[in-house]
Design a protein around this motif. Structure first.
Motif, mmCIF file in Angstrom:
data_model
loop_
_atom_site.group_PDB
_atom_site.id
_atom_site.type_symbol
_atom_site.label_atom_id
_atom_site.label_comp_id
_atom_site.label_asym_id
_atom_site.label_seq_id
_atom_site.Cartn_x
_atom_site.Cartn_y
_atom_site.Cartn_z
ATOM 1 N N ASP A 192 47.249 -68.411 28.733
ATOM 2 C CA ASP A 192 48.638 -68.324 28.276
ATOM 3 C C ASP A 192 49.543 -67.715 29.352
ATOM 4 N N ILE A 195 50.176 -70.447 31.851
ATOM 5 C CA ILE A 195 51.016 -71.495 31.260
ATOM 6 C C ILE A 195 52.471 -71.049 31.237
ATOM 7 N N ILE A 209 55.040 -79.331 28.448
ATOM 8 C CA ILE A 209 53.890 -78.550 27.971
ATOM 9 C C ILE A 209 54.164 -78.090 26.545
ATOM 10 N N THR A 211 52.748 -76.344 22.929
ATOM 11 C CA THR A 211 51.750 -75.438 22.364
ATOM 12 C C THR A 211 51.188 -75.993 21.064
ATOM 13 N N TYR A 217 46.941 -76.431 24.179
ATOM 14 C CA TYR A 217 48.157 -77.070 24.659
ATOM 15 C C TYR A 217 47.988 -78.587 24.762
#
Length: 224
Positions: A192, A195, A209, A211, A217
């Protein structure tokens, strides 16, 4: 129709995969050993190859290298989890993706869809393209439109993984295995962190991207 070459020496696995793939209306040629696989590949055109690594007569590793010398047909390597090659070595061999035994048929079908869909965007194993993002595998550079974006090595590997698996749900565990390796002993939340950093550089509008709560993801361009 999409035509698949399946090279797998386990007759039970091969028979099951062949039946399932044909049920999904794929055309399938099957080979039980490396020499037969090479003969079929040289004789026919295929949209994707499913290649076991442990083969008699000629190994999957040899086949992967020889297939890639002939053309850019997407290759999905099938391997046992405890014998998975290093990700970099797999790419060096010419593979586009891999899946570990045992696997769910739906996952394999999804990876086949991704491989065949990305084929038009995969030019001589050098670039991945998705809307305004271009990833240059050879030069290790990323562009957003005409602007080059500076990524760390880990950010680059995560983006490469995402673009290779466009449209697939990617768990944090799978991202860690592909980017950090099986021997990583840290916490999943590191995914995370990276990301969030990647989003700040290439995806401020959250169009690429996405979630998936409680799982991971998905990478795919979506309009507002």
């Amino acid at each position: 129709m999409i035509k698949i070459l399946l090279v797998e020496d386990d007759k039970n696995i091969q028979r099951l995969l062949t039946l399932e793939l044909r049920h999904k209306e794929y055309l399938v040629d099957s080979a039980y050993d490396g020499e037969q696989g090479m003969e079929l590949f040289e004789r026919n055109y295929y949209d994707v190859v499913l290649l076991d690594l442990m083969l008699p007569k000629k190994s999957g590793k040899e086949l992967c290298q020889e297939f890639r010398k002939l053309n850019n047909t997407p290759i999905i390597v099938i391997t046992a989890k405890d014998s998975i090659l290093d990700k970099v070595e797999l790419l060096d061999l010419g593979a586009n993706d891999y899946i570990c035994k045992p696997f769910a048929m739906e996952e394999l079908l999804a990876r086949i869809r991704v491989a065949t869909r990305n084929k038009e965007n995969f030019i001589d194993k050098q670039f991945y393209l998705e809307k305004d993002i271009k990833l240059d595998l050879s030069a290790k550079r990323v562009y957003l439109g005409e602007e080059e974006i500076n990524l760390t090595k880990t950010e680059f590997l995560i983006l490469e993984y995402f673009m290779k698996n466009k449209g697939l749900s990617c768990s944090r565990e799978k991202i860690i295995i592909d980017v950090w390796g099986y021997d990583f002993d840290g916490e999943e939340k590191i995914v995370d962190v990276y990301i969030n950093s990647l989003r700040k550089k290439i995806d401020l509008d959250n169009r690429y991207i996405h979630t998936i709560r409680g799982f991971g993801y998905m990478f795919q361009y979506k309009e507002d």
